[in-house]
Motif scaffolding. Structure first.
Motif, PDB file in Angstrom:
ATOM      1  N   LEU A  25       0.933  -1.184  -0.100  1.00  0.00           N
ATOM      2  CA  LEU A  25       0.126  -0.139  -0.176  1.00  0.00           C
ATOM      3  C   LEU A  25       0.656   1.301  -0.043  1.00  0.00           C
ATOM      4  O   LEU A  25       0.604   2.279  -0.674  1.00  0.00           O
ATOM      5  CB  LEU A  25      -0.965  -0.045   1.193  1.00  0.00           C
ATOM      6  N   ILE A  26       2.024   1.135   0.979  1.00  0.00           N
ATOM      7  CA  ILE A  26       2.764   2.329   0.635  1.00  0.00           C
ATOM      8  C   ILE A  26       3.439   2.588  -0.602  1.00  0.00           C
ATOM      9  O   ILE A  26       3.612   3.648  -1.124  1.00  0.00           O
ATOM     10  CB  ILE A  26       3.826   2.071   1.859  1.00  0.00           C
ATOM     11  N   VAL A  27       3.916   1.347  -1.325  1.00  0.00           N
ATOM     12  CA  VAL A  27       4.597   1.842  -2.477  1.00  0.00           C
ATOM     13  C   VAL A  27       3.439   2.171  -3.591  1.00  0.00           C
ATOM     14  O   VAL A  27       3.857   3.107  -4.254  1.00  0.00           O
ATOM     15  CB  VAL A  27       5.006   0.239  -3.104  1.00  0.00           C
ATOM     16  N   MET A  93       8.204   1.899 -10.674  1.00  0.00           N
ATOM     17  CA  MET A  93       7.698   1.239  -9.007  1.00  0.00           C
ATOM     18  C   MET A  93       6.302   0.552  -9.244  1.00  0.00           C
ATOM     19  O   MET A  93       6.438  -0.605  -8.903  1.00  0.00           O
ATOM     20  CB  MET A  93       7.377   2.462  -8.250  1.00  0.00           C
ATOM     21  N   GLN A  94       5.393   0.660 -10.039  1.00  0.00           N
ATOM     22  CA  GLN A  94       4.344   0.036 -10.362  1.00  0.00           C
ATOM     23  C   GLN A  94       4.681  -1.241 -10.968  1.00  0.00           C
ATOM     24  O   GLN A  94       3.978  -2.232 -10.590  1.00  0.00           O
ATOM     25  CB  GLN A  94       3.238   0.791 -11.478  1.00  0.00           C
ATOM     26  N   SER A  95       5.476  -1.430 -11.884  1.00  0.00           N
ATOM     27  CA  SER A  95       5.840  -2.588 -12.598  1.00  0.00           C
ATOM     28  C   SER A  95       6.528  -3.310 -11.713  1.00  0.00           C
ATOM     29  O   SER A  95       6.327  -4.491 -11.597  1.00  0.00           O
ATOM     30  CB  SER A  95       6.599  -2.346 -13.737  1.00  0.00           C
ATOM     31  N   LEU A  96       7.342  -2.891 -10.935  1.00  0.00           N
ATOM     32  CA  LEU A  96       8.336  -3.760 -10.462  1.00  0.00           C
ATOM     33  C   LEU A  96       7.533  -4.291  -8.885  1.00  0.00           C
ATOM     34  O   LEU A  96       8.175  -5.480  -8.365  1.00  0.00           O
ATOM     35  CB  LEU A  96       9.750  -3.048  -9.870  1.00  0.00           C
ATOM     36  N   PHE A  97       7.044  -3.426  -8.283  1.00  0.00           N
ATOM     37  CA  PHE A  97       6.203  -4.018  -7.055  1.00  0.00           C
ATOM     38  C   PHE A  97       4.973  -4.296  -6.971  1.00  0.00           C
ATOM     39  O   PHE A  97       4.557  -5.179  -6.292  1.00  0.00           O
ATOM     40  CB  PHE A  97       6.226  -2.810  -5.837  1.00  0.00           C
ATOM     41  N   ILE A  98       4.109  -3.775  -7.940  1.00  0.00           N
ATOM     42  CA  ILE A  98       2.401  -3.940  -7.815  1.00  0.00           C
ATOM     43  C   ILE A  98       2.353  -5.097  -9.071  1.00  0.00           C
ATOM     44  O   ILE A  98       1.589  -6.082  -8.713  1.00  0.00           O
ATOM     45  CB  ILE A  98       1.716  -2.659  -7.930  1.00  0.00           C
ATOM     46  N   GLY A  99       2.271  -4.621 -10.328  1.00  0.00           N
ATOM     47  CA  GLY A  99       2.308  -5.580 -11.354  1.00  0.00           C
ATOM     48  C   GLY A  99       2.465  -4.683 -12.719  1.00  0.00           C
ATOM     49  O   GLY A  99       2.651  -3.598 -12.719  1.00  0.00           O
ATOM     50  N   ASP A 100       2.412  -5.351 -13.752  1.00  0.00           N
ATOM     51  CA  ASP A 100       2.766  -4.892 -14.994  1.00  0.00           C
ATOM     52  C   ASP A 100       1.768  -3.652 -15.506  1.00  0.00           C
ATOM     53  O   ASP A 100       0.495  -4.012 -15.155  1.00  0.00           O
ATOM     54  CB  ASP A 100       2.519  -5.973 -16.241  1.00  0.00           C
ATOM     55  N   HIS A 109       8.419  -0.487 -21.065  1.00  0.00           N
ATOM     56  CA  HIS A 109       8.190  -1.768 -20.140  1.00  0.00           C
ATOM     57  C   HIS A 109       9.368  -1.970 -19.059  1.00  0.00           C
ATOM     58  O   HIS A 109      10.530  -2.170 -19.738  1.00  0.00           O
ATOM     59  CB  HIS A 109       8.083  -2.918 -20.960  1.00  0.00           C
ATOM     60  N   ILE A 110       9.319  -1.908 -18.072  1.00  0.00           N
ATOM     61  CA  ILE A 110      10.287  -1.832 -16.805  1.00  0.00           C
ATOM     62  C   ILE A 110      10.241  -3.209 -16.444  1.00  0.00           C
ATOM     63  O   ILE A 110       9.255  -3.561 -15.468  1.00  0.00           O
ATOM     64  CB  ILE A 110      10.510  -0.753 -15.979  1.00  0.00           C
ATOM     65  N   ARG A 111      11.451  -4.165 -16.531  1.00  0.00           N
ATOM     66  CA  ARG A 111      11.237  -5.756 -15.883  1.00  0.00           C
ATOM     67  C   ARG A 111      12.148  -5.693 -14.535  1.00  0.00           C
ATOM     68  O   ARG A 111      11.820  -6.689 -13.889  1.00  0.00           O
ATOM     69  CB  ARG A 111      11.595  -6.441 -17.212  1.00  0.00           C
ATOM     70  N   THR A 112      13.110  -4.894 -14.727  1.00  0.00           N
ATOM     71  CA  THR A 112      14.292  -4.970 -13.704  1.00  0.00           C
ATOM     72  C   THR A 112      14.406  -3.634 -13.022  1.00  0.00           C
ATOM     73  O   THR A 112      14.167  -2.595 -13.780  1.00  0.00           O
ATOM     74  CB  THR A 112      15.324  -5.559 -13.920  1.00  0.00           C
ATOM     75  N   PHE A 113      15.115  -3.655 -11.818  1.00  0.00           N
ATOM     76  CA  PHE A 113      15.326  -2.315 -10.906  1.00  0.00           C
ATOM     77  C   PHE A 113      16.368  -1.461 -12.173  1.00  0.00           C
ATOM     78  O   PHE A 113      16.470  -0.204 -12.187  1.00  0.00           O
ATOM     79  CB  PHE A 113      15.987  -2.310  -9.967  1.00  0.00           C
TER      80      PHE A 113
END
Length: 194
Positions: A25-27, A93-100, A109-113
């Motif tokens: 939720l914080i992310v 941040m959305q792609s990495l922590f929540i979902g695509d 498209h961000i797949r990795t940090f």
């Protein structure tokens, strides 16, 4: 006796799940705040462009108006680049922590940090260069712009060096996942038997 132990484990697992849920939720709030700042800067850049253009049309032909309009355009570009950087952070941040994130171009498209860092570094270098261009346009003589230019060059050079190191490390990691511990790939069984 095993009853209290298993209930304690369930309570710990539930507490841990709640903690991870809260961190998610914080992310998500961070994603939304970055997105909100990005939108605000895009709108501010559009409004500033409108005001600058309408002012310039009212004073066409006056001395220095073209330069004033050029400086306003460069400053608007700088604002748009910062807005784009915030948008990249939000999407990353959305792609990495929540979902695509759906319906974005392939380059977003961000797949990795590391993907996020590389994209962000590119925007930062461009924003720094545009900011220097804005300062150079307003330059009235003297050596102060040279000192500022050297500082900008040093920052861009160090970011470029970091980006090269980052891409090499990323390439090594990609190669090591394909081939375990740097060993060459083994031949398929069919080829060995022949």
């Amino acid at each position: 006796m095993s009853q209290p132990r298993s209930s304690t484990r369930r309570v710990r697992a539930f507490t841990l799940q709640r903690a991870f849920g809260f961190s998610r939720l914080i992310v998500e709030l961070g994603v939304l705040s970055s997105f909100a700042f990005s939108l605000a800067l895009f709108v501010a850049a559009i409004v500033q462009a409108y005001l600058s253009i309408t002012e310039a049309f009212g004073h066409l032909g006056e001395e220095g108006m073209t330069k004033h309009l050029l400086i306003a355009a460069v400053e608007q570009t700088d604002t748009l680049l910062v807005a784009m950087a915030l948008l990249l952070i939000s999407l990353g941040m959305q792609s990495l922590f929540i979902g695509d994130v759906k319906n974005v171009p392939d380059w977003l498209h961000i797949r990795t940090f590391e993907d996020l860092k590389q994209k962000l570094l590119g925007v930062v270098v461009t924003a720094i260069a545009v900011d220097f261009f804005s300062v150079a346009l307003e330059w009235k003589g003297g050596s102060d712009v040279l000192i500022y230019g050297a500082a900008v060059a040093a920052v861009i050079l160090s970011i470029g060096t970091y980006s090269v190191i980052l891409s090499r490390q990323s390439a090594k990691c990609d190669g090591s996942t394909e081939h375990a511990a740097g060993q060459p790939p083994t031949a398929p069984l069919k080829e060995i038997s022949e």
